[in-house]
Design an enzyme around this catalytic site. Structure first.
Site, PDB file in Angstrom:
ATOM      1  N   LEU A 133      22.271  56.893  68.034  1.00 47.53           N
ATOM      2  CA  LEU A 133      23.529  57.578  67.751  1.00 47.53           C
ATOM      3  C   LEU A 133      24.687  56.590  67.654  1.00 47.53           C
ATOM      4  O   LEU A 133      24.951  55.821  68.584  1.00 47.53           O
ATOM      5  CB  LEU A 133      23.805  58.611  68.847  1.00 47.53           C
ATOM      6  CG  LEU A 133      25.095  59.422  68.698  1.00 47.53           C
ATOM      7  CD1 LEU A 133      25.056  60.272  67.436  1.00 47.53           C
ATOM      8  CD2 LEU A 133      25.327  60.289  69.924  1.00 47.53           C
ATOM      9  N   ASP A 134      25.390  56.650  66.494  1.00 47.82           N
ATOM     10  CA  ASP A 134      26.591  55.844  66.259  1.00 47.82           C
ATOM     11  C   ASP A 134      26.345  54.356  66.431  1.00 47.82           C
ATOM     12  O   ASP A 134      27.237  53.596  66.823  1.00 47.82           O
ATOM     13  CB  ASP A 134      27.736  56.295  67.180  1.00 47.82           C
ATOM     14  CG  ASP A 134      28.149  57.736  66.947  1.00 47.82           C
ATOM     15  OD1 ASP A 134      28.003  58.208  65.811  1.00 47.82           O
ATOM     16  OD2 ASP A 134      28.594  58.394  67.909  1.00 47.82           O
ATOM     17  N   GLU A 135      25.120  53.896  66.115  1.00 48.14           N
ATOM     18  CA  GLU A 135      24.769  52.486  66.275  1.00 48.14           C
ATOM     19  C   GLU A 135      24.416  51.821  64.953  1.00 48.14           C
ATOM     20  O   GLU A 135      24.091  50.634  64.918  1.00 48.14           O
ATOM     21  CB  GLU A 135      23.578  52.340  67.237  1.00 48.14           C
ATOM     22  CG  GLU A 135      23.853  52.722  68.680  1.00 48.14           C
ATOM     23  CD  GLU A 135      24.501  51.606  69.470  1.00 48.14           C
ATOM     24  OE1 GLU A 135      24.739  50.527  68.893  1.00 48.14           O
ATOM     25  OE2 GLU A 135      24.796  51.811  70.658  1.00 48.14           O
TER      26      GLU A 135
END
EC number: 3.5.1.10
Length: 286
Positions: A229-231
């Protein structure tokens, strides 16, 4: 612009002779190089290039171009892509109830700023949520989702990606976390806008997280979607100054402007083949 213009993007282990081999082939093929950008990443020892070329002698045989580039690519262990800039990628847009990024993308597409073909608009909210937006002839699909139906809903999204032959999927404030399976299927062709200057304030309600920390800058990040997530690899970011007087609602309001311009810039760069993946990062020839 000439009638036919191609863009070649490539990355490979760095070694002498790469530019010479490619430029010699293009010269012998009768091409004229209009733009050339390159980057040598000293950390990874990889070479990246974006070359735009046209054809003064007339329309080229694209199959012959690919056949001629193939042995060069094999010799240098290249990852490469060639496309006619007149070919507009098919783009699927996913959105939830916040529609400012969607509205901005549609506006920029209509005025010719985004060279794409919108293949579909998909939302977990009904069409009435967007009654004020003109979707023209773009197909709209309402695919509601709950924790219990997430896998079925994502299967329907994937089916639409295939049916519409979508080359890119844009999460234009689509407030659902993609499963690892769908993220893997869309690897390298799904872009998200996160309403935070990553890597800070990941996950939900980042403006409220930022307000609680008393930040003086807020931002937004457009990045490729991965299972983490969000990486995913970052394509574009921007920021605005805020003060102690700003409430969380003020941050959300200011953030909307940042989000839409960051996502549209990132989308335009991808549509123009200006973004090349470099492991967990990107090379952006802006």
């Amino acid at each position: 612009m000439p009638a036919t213009r191609h863009v070649l993007t490539l990355s490979c282990p760095n070694r002498p002779g790469i530019v010479a081999a490619v430029s010699t082939f293009l010269f012998e093929a009768g091409a004229n190089i209009a733009e050339a950008q390159q980057f040598d990443d000293a950390e990874t020892t990889r070479f990246f290039a974006r070359i735009v070329f046209d054809h003064p002698r007339g329309a080229p045989d694209e199959a012959a171009l690919r056949a001629g580039l193939a042995p060069i690519a094999e010799r240098f262990a290249m990852r490469w892509a060639l496309r006619d800039l007149a070919d507009k990628p098919r783009v699927m847009l996913l959105v939830s109830k916040f529609d400012h990024c969607l509205a901005d993308i549609l506006y920029r597409w209509r005025i010719g700023e985004l060279p794409m073909v919108p293949s579909a608009i998909v939302s977990n909210h009904p069409r009435e949520t967007f009654a004020h937006l003109d979707f023209a002839d773009i197909p709209f699909h309402h695919l509601p989702v709950t924790k219990q139906t997430k896998l079925e809903q994502e299967a329907a999204i994937w089916a639409l990606v295939q049916e519409t032959q979508s080359e890119l999927v844009i999460l234009a404030r689509y407030m659902q976390v993609l499963s690892d399976g769908l993220a893997a299927k869309l690897a390298g062709r799904c872009i998200n806008i996160h309403h935070s200057f990553l890597p800070g304030f990941k996950g939900a309600r980042p403006y409220h997280q930022a307000h609680a920390r008393g930040v003086k800058l807020i931002g937004a990040t457009a990045h490729y979607v991965t299972a983490d997530l969000d990486e995913g690899p970052i394509i574009e970011q921007d920021v605005e100054r805020v003060t102690h007087r700003d409430s969380p609602d003020d941050l959300v309001r200011n953030g909307r402007d940042i989000e839409r311009r960051v996502l549209s810039r990132a989308l335009r760069w991808v549509l123009e083949s200006r973004v090349i993946l470099n492991g967990s990062k990107t090379v952006v020839f802006s």
